[in-house]
Design a protein around this motif. Structure first.
Motif, mmCIF file in Angstrom:
data_model
loop_
_atom_site.group_PDB
_atom_site.id
_atom_site.type_symbol
_atom_site.label_atom_id
_atom_site.label_comp_id
_atom_site.label_asym_id
_atom_site.label_seq_id
_atom_site.Cartn_x
_atom_site.Cartn_y
_atom_site.Cartn_z
ATOM 1 N N MET A 1 0.836 -1.202 0.000
ATOM 2 C CA MET A 1 0.000 0.000 0.000
ATOM 3 C C MET A 1 0.871 1.252 0.000
ATOM 4 S SD MET A 1 -3.106 -0.628 -0.300
ATOM 5 C CE MET A 1 -2.660 -2.087 -1.197
ATOM 6 N N GLU A 2 1.978 1.201 0.798
ATOM 7 C CA GLU A 2 2.895 2.326 0.856
ATOM 8 C C GLU A 2 3.454 2.632 -0.530
ATOM 9 O OE1 GLU A 2 3.717 5.250 2.998
ATOM 10 O OE2 GLU A 2 2.870 3.483 4.009
ATOM 11 N N ARG A 3 3.720 1.535 -1.260
ATOM 12 C CA ARG A 3 4.384 1.633 -2.562
ATOM 13 C C ARG A 3 3.372 1.965 -3.671
ATOM 14 N NH1 ARG A 3 6.532 -3.097 -2.056
ATOM 15 N NH2 ARG A 3 5.279 -4.137 -3.628
ATOM 16 N N GLU A 4 2.239 1.164 -3.733
ATOM 17 C CA GLU A 4 1.350 1.253 -4.907
ATOM 18 C C GLU A 4 -0.028 1.832 -4.580
ATOM 19 O OE1 GLU A 4 0.974 -2.785 -6.111
ATOM 20 O OE2 GLU A 4 3.135 -3.085 -6.277
ATOM 21 N N GLY A 5 -0.328 2.025 -3.272
ATOM 22 C CA GLY A 5 -1.679 2.445 -2.907
ATOM 23 C C GLY A 5 -1.974 3.872 -3.334
ATOM 24 N N VAL A 6 -3.266 4.187 -3.383
ATOM 25 C CA VAL A 6 -3.707 5.543 -3.702
ATOM 26 C C VAL A 6 -4.600 5.999 -2.562
ATOM 27 C CG1 VAL A 6 -3.534 5.301 -6.201
ATOM 28 C CG2 VAL A 6 -5.640 4.619 -5.038
ATOM 29 N N PRO A 7 -4.699 7.306 -2.294
ATOM 30 C CA PRO A 7 -5.589 7.752 -1.223
ATOM 31 C C PRO A 7 -7.053 7.483 -1.572
ATOM 32 C CG PRO A 7 -4.684 9.615 -2.413
ATOM 33 C CD PRO A 7 -3.971 8.408 -2.924
ATOM 34 N N PHE A 8 -7.845 7.103 -0.533
ATOM 35 C CA PHE A 8 -9.266 6.809 -0.763
ATOM 36 C C PHE A 8 -9.952 7.981 -1.434
ATOM 37 C CE2 PHE A 8 -13.637 7.208 0.919
ATOM 38 C CZ PHE A 8 -14.188 6.113 0.286
ATOM 39 N N HIS A 9 -9.700 9.189 -0.886
ATOM 40 C CA HIS A 9 -10.255 10.387 -1.505
ATOM 41 C C HIS A 9 -9.136 11.155 -2.178
ATOM 42 C CE1 HIS A 9 -13.110 13.644 -2.101
ATOM 43 N NE2 HIS A 9 -12.167 14.482 -1.723
ATOM 44 N N PRO A 10 -9.188 11.472 -3.436
ATOM 45 C CA PRO A 10 -10.350 11.359 -4.320
ATOM 46 C C PRO A 10 -10.331 10.131 -5.240
ATOM 47 C CG PRO A 10 -8.734 12.763 -5.320
ATOM 48 C CD PRO A 10 -8.104 12.226 -4.065
ATOM 49 N N ASP A 11 -9.310 9.256 -5.142
ATOM 50 C CA ASP A 11 -9.179 8.228 -6.171
ATOM 51 C C ASP A 11 -10.343 7.232 -6.186
ATOM 52 O OD1 ASP A 11 -6.411 9.338 -6.049
ATOM 53 O OD2 ASP A 11 -6.161 7.807 -7.606
ATOM 54 N N ALA A 12 -10.598 6.604 -5.022
ATOM 55 C CA ALA A 12 -11.669 5.608 -4.989
ATOM 56 C C ALA A 12 -13.025 6.263 -4.761
ATOM 57 C CB ALA A 12 -11.394 4.591 -3.890
ATOM 58 N N SER A 13 -13.024 7.355 -3.973
ATOM 59 C CA SER A 13 -14.303 7.939 -3.571
ATOM 60 C C SER A 13 -15.054 8.501 -4.774
ATOM 61 C CB SER A 13 -14.086 9.031 -2.529
ATOM 62 O OG SER A 13 -13.316 10.074 -3.077
ATOM 63 N N GLN A 14 -14.323 8.933 -5.815
ATOM 64 C CA GLN A 14 -15.058 9.514 -6.945
ATOM 65 C C GLN A 14 -15.863 8.445 -7.670
ATOM 66 O OE1 GLN A 14 -12.104 11.345 -9.361
ATOM 67 N NE2 GLN A 14 -11.224 9.425 -10.099
ATOM 68 N N ARG A 15 -15.296 7.223 -7.739
ATOM 69 C CA ARG A 15 -16.082 6.145 -8.353
ATOM 70 C C ARG A 15 -17.307 5.819 -7.492
ATOM 71 N NH1 ARG A 15 -11.097 4.318 -10.570
ATOM 72 N NH2 ARG A 15 -10.444 3.581 -8.544
ATOM 73 N N ASP A 16 -17.093 5.794 -6.151
ATOM 74 C CA ASP A 16 -18.216 5.581 -5.248
ATOM 75 C C ASP A 16 -19.310 6.611 -5.483
ATOM 76 O OD1 ASP A 16 -17.211 3.380 -4.039
ATOM 77 O OD2 ASP A 16 -16.423 4.416 -2.273
#
Lengths: 485, 225
Positions: free
Chosen positions: A237-252
């Motif tokens: 996650m440290e290496r490849e993760g993205v922040p929940f907002h806005p990356d995942a939250s916009q799809r939500d």
């Protein structure tokens, strides 16, 4: 805008709310978590809608057996946009169950329940049970014919529990029968107990998601090993993760927005559910069906042979829940990719196909008699024309004895028993007489209800029911199989 | 509109449209008042629910076709009200609440009068709505002449002197069938012209025939226990 900044800073310093929310928004999620992961958020949105619209409805709804039905009519016709709020509450309830099922299915397909997220799954199973409980108690709130008979069926299932059945039934209904206290009990369940449990479980579910992070998309060959999983996940996650907002939250947000629009359109076009006819235990001229989330159980129970009803109705749901709870405990390690878990994929496919077909069966199968067929559906002209005097009287006996309520003629009438358009090709007059007199299969015996004249008229009429180009049944004792429904 | 972004205007417009259109959305439950007792809509709905199963029109139905005018030319309101309220013969159930049925006395009367208004016309021509006494001996000869071609044993209409048939049909039922005829079954009405009788039967002759047919009824009425 200085005063606004000062106010916010004061609030933040005293409450620490921002410090609490910030990590929620910025926690890192796998970049691979794309559109697959929107269903949980949509379920949450529907739950929030249920709470808001439910509170609105509770301000007007009268939870008393004498007034509930009328208060729903009042909401529908007098309260501004009251019907729309009822419609949204009803449609959102079904949508929440569906979205929850899809969310659970996605987690199951991707085996996201494996280490360390076993408890996420288990709280989810309990959430599912609570939401189904909300759906059932919500149906009771309508206090119409469907609610009344649905309660009656639910109570008689509870009554079948060995040893403590009748005590449990009394607890559920507030007495041995459905009465004034019953609705209060279900109201308390629907607005206090179950929502409270749902909010508690939901908090736990979300806290666990924050604690363990969102699982990555499964890859074939990448096994979950409890000894090494957590550090490896955190490093990734440290290496490849993205922040929940806005990356995942916009799809939500996009998905939830689409769901919201669909919900409002459904509610505005199709309107609220019920209330149907007023509940009246003396009216058996009714064809009650449960709401959609329970239609498959209705279908399954109706198809059961009577001898196995008690065992299946009580044991099957319990076994299903136990199996769901054991899924993450028995399968906490190993492959997550669907391609490496063929048995589980088969189980999921069977569950989906089974529930879908039983729901269809529950919706379409007309196994209740059509109680007014005998007095409202005339004998088709083709079955009267050219008949002899006694045979015409037999057609009247057919209506008089209410045969039509279970047996269709020319496609009209009940479907509890076989259609009789060509019964004379399958049964001889002697067999017809025996069947009417003694009953058999699901058919009651009519020997004591018909005089001998009525019997001979009826049989002489039934013996004419065949296509003109087919021979009547004439082999003594040979009963050809009846066509399936 | 200068200075106000167009999307804000659009949004406010959409909200206003949604709020004002709220009462015209297709999902809004509508209050449909039940038709008033005695109205044509009420009569038709009541007939379709409670009567049509046996008393449908020409093409369908097995009992007296109440939707055909032929019945109403001789049936009196009193006769229809009595039959509806208390039942008739062996199989017609009673419909008044005093006899265990669903209708109040007012509803029975409204239904009888409503059916005449919807399906038939005025009774008249001096025909008795209830059966008049007949002469069995005279009826035997008339039966051979007027009825036997269709109603002797083995003929298309089937025997009428069959005890099973007679156990199910009252004299009043025979009277109504003879007077109204059953067009769908090929049975003409009483006053239909026959080769031997261009003017059909008289009322008295019909009663004589029924007296002859009814004399074959088994002494003890075969009623359901």
């Amino acid at each position: 805008m200085k005063w606004a900044r000062v106010t916010i800073a004061w609030l933040e310093s005293r409450s620490g709310l921002g410090a609490f929310i910030k990590p929620l928004m910025s926690h890192r999620v796998p970049a691979s978590a794309k559109w697959w992961y929107v269903f949980g958020s949509a379920t949450l949105m529907f739950f929030v809608i249920q709470v808001v619209t439910g509170v609105c409805l509770a301000t007007v709804y009268a939870p008393s057996a004498a007034e509930a039905w009328a208060s729903l009519r009042y909401i529908d016709s007098e309260v501004p946009a009251g019907w729309l709020i009822r419609a949204i509450h009803g449609w959102s309830s079904n949508a929440m169950v569906v979205m929850m099922a899809i969310h659970g299915l996605q987690v199951f397909l991707h085996a996201s329940y494996k280490y360390p997220r076993e408890l996420n799954w288990i709280t989810g199973v309990f959430l599912l049970l609570v939401v189904l409980g909300l759906a059932f108690t919500g149906q009771v709130m309508r206090w119409d014919q469907d609610a009344y008979w649905g309660l009656g069926i639910g109570a008689s299932i509870v009554d079948r529990v060995p040893l403590i059945g009748s005590q449990m039934r009394d607890l559920v209904l507030g007495g041995p029968i459905i009465g004034g206290e019953t609705l209060n009990r279900f109201f308390a369940l629907h607005v206090f107990i179950l929502p409270g449990m749902a909010i508690g479980l939901l908090g736990l579910h979300l806290a666990l998601i924050m604690r363990h992070g969102i699982s990555e998309m499964p890859r074939a060959g990448e096994r979950v090993d409890p000894a090494t999983y957590t550090p490896a996940y955190e490093a990734r996650m440290e290496r490849e993760g993205v922040p929940f907002h806005p990356d995942a939250s916009q799809r939500d947000m996009v998905f939830c927005g689409a769901c919201l629009i669909a919900l409002i359109v459904l509610a505005a076009v199709y309107g609220p559910f019920g209330p149907g006819a007023q509940p009246d235990p003396t009216l058996i001229d009714t064809n009650p069906r449960p709401d959609y989330p329970f239609m498959w159980i209705f279908g399954a129970v109706s198809l059961l042979p009577p001898s196995s009803e008690t065992v299946v109705m009580l044991a099957a749901p319990a076994l299903l829940v136990v199996w769901l709870l054991l899924v993450p405990l028995l399968g906490r390690a190993g492959e997550r990719a669907p391609s490496r878990r063929p048995g589980m994929m088969l189980a999921a496919a069977l569950a989906v196909i089974g529930i879908a077909s039983l729901t269809w069966e529950g919706m379409t199968s007309p196994w209740s008699p059509v109680m007014d067929a005998w007095s409202s559906l005339p004998t088709p002209g083709a079955m009267v024309r050219g008949r002899k005097a006694l045979e015409v009287q037999g057609a009247i006996v057919f209506q008089y004895a209410q045969c039509r309520n279970c047996h269709a003629l020319d496609g009209e009438g009940g479907r509890r028993g076989p259609e009789l358009d060509s019964i004379a090709t399958r049964m001889t007059p002697e067999q017809l007489t025996r069947q009417v007199q003694q009953g058999g299969g699901n058919m009651p015996a009519y020997g004591k209800n018909l005089s001998s004249a009525q019997m001979s008229a009826l049989v002489s009429f039934l013996a004419t029911l065949k296509p003109s180009d087919e021979a009547p049944a004439d082999i003594p004792g040979a009963l050809l199989p009846l066509p399936s429904r | 509109m200068n200075g106000v972004p167009s999307r804000v205007v659009l949004f406010i417009g959409a909200v206003l449209a949604a709020v004002t259109a709220c009462d015209r959305l297709p999902g809004m439950p509508s209050e449909v008042a039940p038709p008033s007792i005695g109205s044509e809509a009420w009569t038709r709905a009541t007939f379709n629910t409670y009567c049509r199963g046996c008393h449908a029109s020409g093409a369908d139905g097995a009992s007296i076709p109440l939707m055909d005018r032929s019945y109403w030319t001789f049936a009196s309101d009193e006769r229809v009200i009595a039959a509806t309220a208390n039942g008739q013969g062996v199989m017609m159930p009673a419909f008044s609440q005093s006899a265990g049925g669903p209708f109040t006395d007012d509803e029975v009367m409204a239904l009888a009068r409503g059916m005449r208004g919807v399906f038939g016309g005025s009774s008249g021509a001096g025909i008795s709505a209830t059966i008049v006494p007949g002469d069995r001996a005279n009826g035997e000869g008339l039966f051979a002449n007027a009825c036997a071609p269709c109603h002797r044993d083995g003929a298309p209409g089937g025997s009428l002197v069959d005890p099973a048939f007679l156990a199910l049909v009252s004299d009043q039922g025979l009277w109504a069938s003879t007077l109204a005829g059953r067009a769908v079954l090929g049975m003409p009405a009483w006053n239909h012209a026959m080769p031997s009788r261009p003017s059909g039967l008289t009322q008295e002759e019909a009663a004589d025939i029924i007296a002859f047919v009814a004399s074959h009824r088994a002494a003890k009425k075969d009623a359901p226990p």
